[in-house]
Design a protein around this motif. Structure first.
Motif, PDB file in Angstrom:
ATOM      1  N   GLU A  83     -28.498 -16.034 -57.903  1.00  9.98           N
ATOM      2  CA  GLU A  83     -29.444 -15.215 -56.895  1.00  9.98           C
ATOM      3  C   GLU A  83     -28.708 -14.204 -56.163  1.00  9.98           C
ATOM      4  OE1 GLU A  83     -31.086 -17.244 -53.936  1.00  9.98           O
ATOM      5  OE2 GLU A  83     -29.394 -18.824 -53.612  1.00  9.98           O
ATOM      6  N   LEU A  84     -27.324 -14.619 -55.885  1.00  9.40           N
ATOM      7  CA  LEU A  84     -26.587 -13.823 -54.952  1.00  9.40           C
ATOM      8  C   LEU A  84     -26.266 -12.152 -55.164  1.00  9.40           C
ATOM      9  CD1 LEU A  84     -24.045 -16.242 -52.975  1.00  9.40           C
ATOM     10  CD2 LEU A  84     -26.676 -15.604 -52.676  1.00  9.40           C
ATOM     11  N   LEU A  85     -25.641 -12.232 -56.499  1.00  7.31           N
ATOM     12  CA  LEU A  85     -25.148 -11.058 -57.112  1.00  7.31           C
ATOM     13  C   LEU A  85     -26.270  -9.878 -57.439  1.00  7.31           C
ATOM     14  CD1 LEU A  85     -22.445 -12.048 -59.506  1.00  7.31           C
ATOM     15  CD2 LEU A  85     -22.372 -11.217 -57.079  1.00  7.31           C
ATOM     16  N   ALA A  86     -27.609 -10.439 -57.813  1.00  9.36           N
ATOM     17  CA  ALA A  86     -28.594  -9.829 -58.156  1.00  9.36           C
ATOM     18  C   ALA A  86     -29.428  -9.395 -56.812  1.00  9.36           C
ATOM     19  CB  ALA A  86     -29.514 -10.486 -59.079  1.00  9.36           C
ATOM     20  N   ALA A  87     -29.203 -10.075 -55.821  1.00  5.60           N
ATOM     21  CA  ALA A  87     -29.923  -9.628 -54.659  1.00  5.60           C
ATOM     22  C   ALA A  87     -29.027  -8.732 -53.753  1.00  5.60           C
ATOM     23  CB  ALA A  87     -30.436 -10.946 -53.873  1.00  5.60           C
ATOM     24  N   ARG A  89     -27.133  -5.431 -52.374  1.00  4.02           N
ATOM     25  CA  ARG A  89     -27.043  -4.143 -52.785  1.00  4.02           C
ATOM     26  C   ARG A  89     -25.648  -3.652 -53.572  1.00  4.02           C
ATOM     27  NH1 ARG A  89     -27.216  -1.311 -47.105  1.00  4.02           N
ATOM     28  NH2 ARG A  89     -25.083  -2.457 -46.595  1.00  4.02           N
ATOM     29  N   PRO A  90     -25.789  -2.748 -54.351  1.00  2.00           N
ATOM     30  CA  PRO A  90     -24.613  -2.066 -55.179  1.00  2.00           C
ATOM     31  C   PRO A  90     -23.300  -2.130 -54.430  1.00  2.00           C
ATOM     32  CG  PRO A  90     -26.665  -1.155 -56.195  1.00  2.00           C
ATOM     33  CD  PRO A  90     -26.955  -1.916 -54.823  1.00  2.00           C
ATOM     34  N   GLY A  91     -22.253  -2.370 -54.773  1.00  2.00           N
ATOM     35  CA  GLY A  91     -20.896  -2.267 -54.040  1.00  2.00           C
ATOM     36  C   GLY A  91     -20.668  -3.342 -52.807  1.00  2.00           C
ATOM     37  N   THR A  92     -21.522  -4.128 -52.661  1.00  2.00           N
ATOM     38  CA  THR A  92     -21.225  -5.152 -51.313  1.00  2.00           C
ATOM     39  C   THR A  92     -20.087  -6.034 -51.821  1.00  2.00           C
ATOM     40  OG1 THR A  92     -23.497  -5.529 -51.350  1.00  2.00           O
ATOM     41  CG2 THR A  92     -22.053  -7.250 -50.681  1.00  2.00           C
ATOM     42  N   LEU A  93     -19.164  -5.988 -50.573  1.00  2.00           N
ATOM     43  CA  LEU A  93     -18.021  -6.890 -50.659  1.00  2.00           C
ATOM     44  C   LEU A  93     -18.371  -8.419 -50.538  1.00  2.00           C
ATOM     45  CD1 LEU A  93     -14.916  -7.117 -50.693  1.00  2.00           C
ATOM     46  CD2 LEU A  93     -14.818  -6.652 -48.190  1.00  2.00           C
ATOM     47  N   ARG A 106     -11.000 -16.528 -60.533  1.00  2.00           N
ATOM     48  CA  ARG A 106     -11.179 -15.434 -61.473  1.00  2.00           C
ATOM     49  C   ARG A 106     -12.558 -14.983 -61.861  1.00  2.00           C
ATOM     50  NH1 ARG A 106      -4.981 -16.449 -62.934  1.00  2.00           N
ATOM     51  NH2 ARG A 106      -4.054 -15.626 -61.277  1.00  2.00           N
ATOM     52  N   ALA A 107     -13.132 -16.229 -62.353  1.00  2.00           N
ATOM     53  CA  ALA A 107     -14.465 -16.045 -63.194  1.00  2.00           C
ATOM     54  C   ALA A 107     -15.373 -15.485 -62.019  1.00  2.00           C
ATOM     55  CB  ALA A 107     -14.853 -17.450 -63.544  1.00  2.00           C
ATOM     56  N   ALA A 108     -15.470 -16.085 -60.566  1.00  2.00           N
ATOM     57  CA  ALA A 108     -16.167 -15.266 -59.577  1.00  2.00           C
ATOM     58  C   ALA A 108     -16.036 -13.932 -59.661  1.00  2.00           C
ATOM     59  CB  ALA A 108     -16.147 -16.000 -58.436  1.00  2.00           C
ATOM     60  N   HIS A 109     -14.886 -13.274 -59.347  1.00  2.00           N
ATOM     61  CA  HIS A 109     -14.357 -12.055 -59.160  1.00  2.00           C
ATOM     62  C   HIS A 109     -14.909 -11.463 -60.427  1.00  2.00           C
ATOM     63  CE1 HIS A 109     -11.656  -8.938 -58.171  1.00  2.00           C
ATOM     64  NE2 HIS A 109     -11.468  -8.729 -59.493  1.00  2.00           N
ATOM     65  N   ALA A 110     -14.959 -11.594 -61.752  1.00  2.00           N
ATOM     66  CA  ALA A 110     -15.352 -11.054 -62.733  1.00  2.00           C
ATOM     67  C   ALA A 110     -16.855 -10.836 -62.694  1.00  2.00           C
ATOM     68  CB  ALA A 110     -15.133 -11.651 -64.210  1.00  2.00           C
ATOM     69  N   LEU A 111     -17.533 -11.807 -62.383  1.00  2.00           N
ATOM     70  CA  LEU A 111     -18.963 -11.927 -62.444  1.00  2.00           C
ATOM     71  C   LEU A 111     -19.441 -10.862 -61.155  1.00  2.00           C
ATOM     72  CD1 LEU A 111     -19.938 -15.664 -62.218  1.00  2.00           C
ATOM     73  CD2 LEU A 111     -20.582 -14.059 -64.101  1.00  2.00           C
ATOM     74  N   ALA A 112     -18.811 -10.736 -60.236  1.00  2.00           N
ATOM     75  CA  ALA A 112     -19.005  -9.896 -58.977  1.00  2.00           C
ATOM     76  C   ALA A 112     -18.907  -8.309 -59.508  1.00  2.00           C
ATOM     77  CB  ALA A 112     -18.274  -9.910 -57.809  1.00  2.00           C
ATOM     78  N   ALA A 114     -18.794  -7.384 -62.710  1.00  2.00           N
ATOM     79  CA  ALA A 114     -19.804  -6.866 -63.639  1.00  2.00           C
ATOM     80  C   ALA A 114     -21.177  -6.576 -63.384  1.00  2.00           C
ATOM     81  CB  ALA A 114     -19.965  -8.197 -64.526  1.00  2.00           C
ATOM     82  N   ALA A 115     -21.301  -7.167 -61.947  1.00  2.00           N
ATOM     83  CA  ALA A 115     -22.640  -6.824 -61.167  1.00  2.00           C
ATOM     84  C   ALA A 115     -22.554  -5.712 -60.464  1.00  2.00           C
ATOM     85  CB  ALA A 115     -23.084  -8.183 -60.430  1.00  2.00           C
ATOM     86  N   GLY A 116     -21.439  -5.005 -60.537  1.00  2.00           N
ATOM     87  CA  GLY A 116     -21.391  -3.806 -59.271  1.00  2.00           C
ATOM     88  C   GLY A 116     -20.890  -3.973 -57.978  1.00  2.00           C
ATOM     89  N   HIS A 117     -20.121  -5.202 -57.820  1.00  2.00           N
ATOM     90  CA  HIS A 117     -19.758  -5.638 -56.466  1.00  2.00           C
ATOM     91  C   HIS A 117     -18.289  -5.564 -56.524  1.00  2.00           C
ATOM     92  CE1 HIS A 117     -23.924  -6.149 -55.579  1.00  2.00           C
ATOM     93  NE2 HIS A 117     -23.968  -7.186 -56.510  1.00  2.00           N
ATOM     94  N   ARG A 118     -17.837  -5.813 -55.245  1.00  2.00           N
ATOM     95  CA  ARG A 118     -16.406  -6.022 -54.967  1.00  2.00           C
ATOM     96  C   ARG A 118     -16.066  -7.599 -54.769  1.00  2.00           C
ATOM     97  NH1 ARG A 118     -14.802  -1.637 -50.512  1.00  2.00           N
ATOM     98  NH2 ARG A 118     -17.110  -2.242 -50.027  1.00  2.00           N
TER      99      ARG A 118
END
Length: 300
Positions: A83-87, A89-93, A106-112, A114-118
Motif C-alpha cells: 500500500e505505501l509506495l502506491a499511495a 506521491r511520486p518522489g516522496t522521501l 536494500r530490498a526496501a530501497h530498490a522497491l522505493a 522502482a516506484a519512483g520514490h526516494r
C-alpha cells in the motif's frame, strides 16, 4: 519538497519509540499524520494530539516524508509492496527507521526507487529516553542527496546523525553497534556479579570502572545494578528502556550478517545465545540490562 518548517510527515509505527519521535516532529512545527495497527498505540497517539489516519495509505497520501518504525523487515517490505509506495506521491522521501537486516533494507530501497520514490535506511540508537528527549543517534544509508533532504527531519529527532554510506549501510552500522552493546552489557553484568561474590560494594566497583579503562555506556548510563546511576533501568525494576526481546532480535540480525560474511565473531555469537535465552523468559519484557539477574542465578 516543502520547507522544513512546514513538512507534511507520515509516521507509521507509533510504539514506545515512534510516538515520542512523532511528538518531537509536531513540536518542531511539522504536520504529522500517524498510523499504527495496534489500538493502544492509536489511542496513545490521539491522546498526544497526533492525528491518526484510517490506514497507512491514507497517512502517506500527500506526504513529503514517510517515516516507518516497524518491528521487523517483513513488515517493512509488505507495507511498501501492498500500500505505501502506491499511495504516496511520486518522489516522496521514505525514511526507514526500523532495525532490519541489511539485505531487507536494500530490498526496501530498490522497491522505493522502482516506484519512483526516494529512500534511506536510518535506524536509531538511544532507546525510549533518547526518543523522548530528541537525542537519538541515526545511522543513515542512502545517497548524498537523499541524506541531505532527510537531515532537517532527522535533526529534530536526533542529536547525532551519521551518513554511513550507500543503501543498507545504516543498518550495517546499527547491527555492529548493537553487537558491541550486547557484549559490553554482558561483560559489565558479569563483573558486578563477580564483584558481589568477592565482597565488593556496587558503588565501589562503579566508582572504579566508570573512571577507568573499563568505562563504557553499559556502566555509566545503563548500570545493571540499583544505586550508582539513578536513571538506569535497574532502579525501576528493569522496565525497558530497550527490552531483552529487542536485543535478541537485533543479535539475530547480527548472527545472520556474521554467517553471510563468514566472520569469526565468537563474542557476538555468544552474546546472541545468551540474549536468546534471556528473551525466552522474563527478559522478553524487561530491559536488556536485566540479564544480570539471569547471570547471577545461572539461567543463561
Amino acid at each position: 519538497m516543502t520547507e522544513a518548517s512546514t513538512m507534511r510527515i507520515a509516521f507509521l509505527g507509533l510504539g514506545h519509540m515512534g510516538l515520542p519521535m512523532a511528538q518531537n516532529l509536531v513540536a518542531a512545527g511539522h504536520e504529522v499524520h500517524g498510523f499504527d495497527l495496534m489500538p493502544a498505540a492509536i489511542e496513545a497517539a490521539q491522546a498526544a494530539g497526533i492525528p491518526v489516519a484510517a490506514s497507512g495509505a491514507d497517512a502517506v497520501a500527500d506526504a513529503d516524508v514517510v517515516i516507518t518504525m516497524f518491528p521487523a523487515g517483513r513488515h517493512v517490505i509488505d507495507a511498501y509492496r501492498t500500500e505505501l509506495l502506491a499511495a504516496a506521491r511520486p518522489g516522496t522521501l521514505f525514511i526507514e527507521s526500523s532495525t532490519i537486516a541489511v539485505d531487507e533494507a536494500r530490498a526496501a530501497h530498490a522497491l522505493a526507487l522502482a516506484a519512483g520514490h526516494r529512500n534511506i535506511d536510518a535506524p536509531v540508537s538511544g532507546g525510549v529516553v533518547g526518543a523522548e528527549n530528541g537525542t537519538l543517534a541515526f545511522m543513515v544509508g542512502g545517497s548524498d542527496e537523499d541524506f541531505a533532504a532527510a537531515l532537517p527531519v532527522l535533526e529534530v529527532m536526533g542529536k547525532r546523525i551519521v551518513h554511513c554510506g550507500g543503501p543498507g549501510l545504516g543498518q550495517a552500522a546499527k547491527v555492529c553497534n548493537n553487537m558491541v552493546l550486547a557484549v559490553s552489557q554482558i561483560a559489565v553484568a558479569e563483573a558486578f556479579v563477580l564483584g558481589e561474590r568477592l565482597g565488593l560494594e556496587h558503588q565501589a566497583l562503579f566508582d572504579v570502572v566508570s573512571q577507568a579503562s573499563g568505562q563504557c555506556w553499559s556502566i555509566t548510563t545503563n548500570c545493571p545494578v540499583p544505586g550508582p546511576v539513578p536513571t538506569s533501568p535497574a532502579n525501576r525494576d528493569y522496565q525497558p528502556g530497550f527490552a531483552g526481546s529487542l536485543m535478541a532480535k537485533d543479535l539475530g540480525l547480527a548472527l545472520q550478517a556474521i554467517e553471510q560474511t563468514s566472520t569469526d565473531a565468537r563474542m557476538g555469537r555468544l552474546a546472541q545465545q545468551l540474549y536468546a535465552a534471556y528473551a525466552d523468559g522474563e527478559g522478553a519484557t524487561r530491559d536488556f540490562s536485566g540479564i544480570i539477574t539471569d547471570i547471577r542465578d545461572g539461567r543463561v
